[in-house]
Design an enzyme around this catalytic site. Structure first.
Site, PDB file in Angstrom:
ATOM      1  N   HIS A  66     -10.980   7.335  25.871  1.00 22.58           N
ATOM      2  CA  HIS A  66     -11.549   7.677  26.864  1.00 22.58           C
ATOM      3  C   HIS A  66     -11.371   9.043  27.375  1.00 22.58           C
ATOM      4  O   HIS A  66     -12.064  10.103  27.413  1.00 22.58           O
ATOM      5  CB  HIS A  66     -11.592   6.911  28.192  1.00 22.58           C
ATOM      6  CG  HIS A  66     -11.821   7.509  29.453  1.00 22.58           C
ATOM      7  ND1 HIS A  66     -13.077   6.707  30.122  1.00 22.58           N
ATOM      8  CD2 HIS A  66     -11.614   8.307  30.224  1.00 22.58           C
ATOM      9  CE1 HIS A  66     -13.265   7.465  31.323  1.00 22.58           C
ATOM     10  NE2 HIS A  66     -12.641   8.514  31.336  1.00 22.58           N
ATOM     11  N   GLU A  67      -9.977   9.397  27.480  1.00 22.53           N
ATOM     12  CA  GLU A  67      -9.472  10.881  27.676  1.00 22.53           C
ATOM     13  C   GLU A  67      -9.528  11.761  26.506  1.00 22.53           C
ATOM     14  O   GLU A  67      -9.979  12.736  26.509  1.00 22.53           O
ATOM     15  CB  GLU A  67      -7.967  10.620  27.958  1.00 22.53           C
ATOM     16  CG  GLU A  67      -7.659   9.867  29.490  1.00 22.53           C
ATOM     17  CD  GLU A  67      -8.677  10.297  30.775  1.00 22.53           C
ATOM     18  OE1 GLU A  67      -8.842  11.545  30.746  1.00 22.53           O
ATOM     19  OE2 GLU A  67      -8.871   9.389  31.395  1.00 22.53           O
ATOM     20  N   HIS A  70     -13.080  13.196  26.594  1.00 29.60           N
ATOM     21  CA  HIS A  70     -13.292  14.053  27.285  1.00 29.60           C
ATOM     22  C   HIS A  70     -12.826  15.655  26.903  1.00 29.60           C
ATOM     23  O   HIS A  70     -13.092  16.505  26.893  1.00 29.60           O
ATOM     24  CB  HIS A  70     -12.298  13.908  28.724  1.00 29.60           C
ATOM     25  CG  HIS A  70     -13.016  13.073  29.839  1.00 29.60           C
ATOM     26  ND1 HIS A  70     -14.188  13.238  30.029  1.00 29.60           N
ATOM     27  CD2 HIS A  70     -12.489  11.836  30.321  1.00 29.60           C
ATOM     28  CE1 HIS A  70     -14.454  12.240  31.150  1.00 29.60           C
ATOM     29  NE2 HIS A  70     -13.367  11.350  31.227  1.00 29.60           N
TER      30      HIS A  70
END
Length: 265
Positions: A66-67, A70
């Site tokens: 998820h990170e 980003h």
């Protein structure tokens, strides 16, 4: 563009290739996730402990990805320094606050069965031009959770047709449920969270100043609201409805939550 800062040390846009390699910490998490999945399938030793490791490491791997989503979108959008901060190595220890980023989400998973938004990467917004790019950076993480939700549900529905240990599928079901809750939570327009950060660039200056004022407290406010029985009931009612709509068997993820609490006997 590629250059070299010394012989044999290639650079990509001025960044060493090592900044893009998965860290040993992430590789160890991924290996433990696969190993615990095999152990669960084989019912090796204490199967409840196997499921616990399978779900927790799977959740941590998803937090890292998820990170990473980003970070990689931010890098492509113009924030080259994000690679130097270690966010493209998938190392959870590089997050701004490992305690809030890793430990708290795992505790919440164990106690409440909620995929609470976790790790945080720091993005240099001044290095990224255009409001749309800022929105895409914020969207990248939740989009990863949505993708994981769909893949896990699809795998679960296909896999149940070939049988296998119910404990394994309960673990997969719980992981899918956690990804679903994370998808919804991350898309809520809460200041400081991904959903709020998606709309922040489009606010007028006055509303943006108010947003920035409340952003540091958005995570805490959301966490507190979810523990309110009425609001928590509304939230889980909506999540259960979405899970049913996707075809995620409720009995599986409920069984998965019971299994990972191995200390309860």
């Amino acid at each position: 563009m590629m250059g070299y800062d010394r012989p044999g040390d290639p650079l990509v846009l001025g960044v060493p290739r090592a900044a893009f390699r998965p860290s040993p910490v992430f590789l160890a998490l991924a290996a433990l996730f696969v190993t615990s999945g095999v152990m669960t399938w084989q019912r090796f030793g204490n199967v409840r402990l196997d499921v616990f490791l399978f779900v927790v490491t799977g959740w941590l791997v998803s937090l890292c990805l998820h990170e990473y989503a980003h970070a990689v979108v931010a890098y492509r959008a113009g924030d080259r320094d994000i690679a130097h901060r270690g966010y493209l190595t998938l190392n959870p220890l590089k997050y701004t606050n490992p305690l809030l980023s890793i430990v708290l989400p795992v505790v919440v998973v164990l106690l409440g069965g909620i995929g609470l938004p976790g790790g945080a990467v720091w993005v240099d917004r001044h290095a990224i031009p255009g409001r749309l790019r800022h929105t895409l950076v914020s969207l990248a993480g939740p989009a990863t959770n949505v993708l994981f939700t769909l893949l896990l549900v699809a795998g679960l529905r296909i896999g149940l047709g070939v049988n296998g240990p119910i404990e394994f599928w309960a673990g997969v079901g719980l992981l899918a449920f956690l990804q679903l809750t994370a998808s919804v939570l991350n898309l809520l327009p809460v200041p400081g969270l991904d959903g709020g950060n998606m709309i922040q660039p489009w606010l007028n200056p006055q509303w943006r100043r108010m947003y920035d004022l409340f952003a540091p407290y958005g995570f805490i406010a959301l966490f507190a609201l979810l523990w309110n029985p009425r609001i928590g009931g509304w939230f889980f009612g909506a999540i259960f409805g979405l899970a049913d709509l996707l075809g995620l068997p409720r009995e599986l993820y409920v069984a998965g939550l019971q299994l990972i609490r191995f200390w309860q006997g």
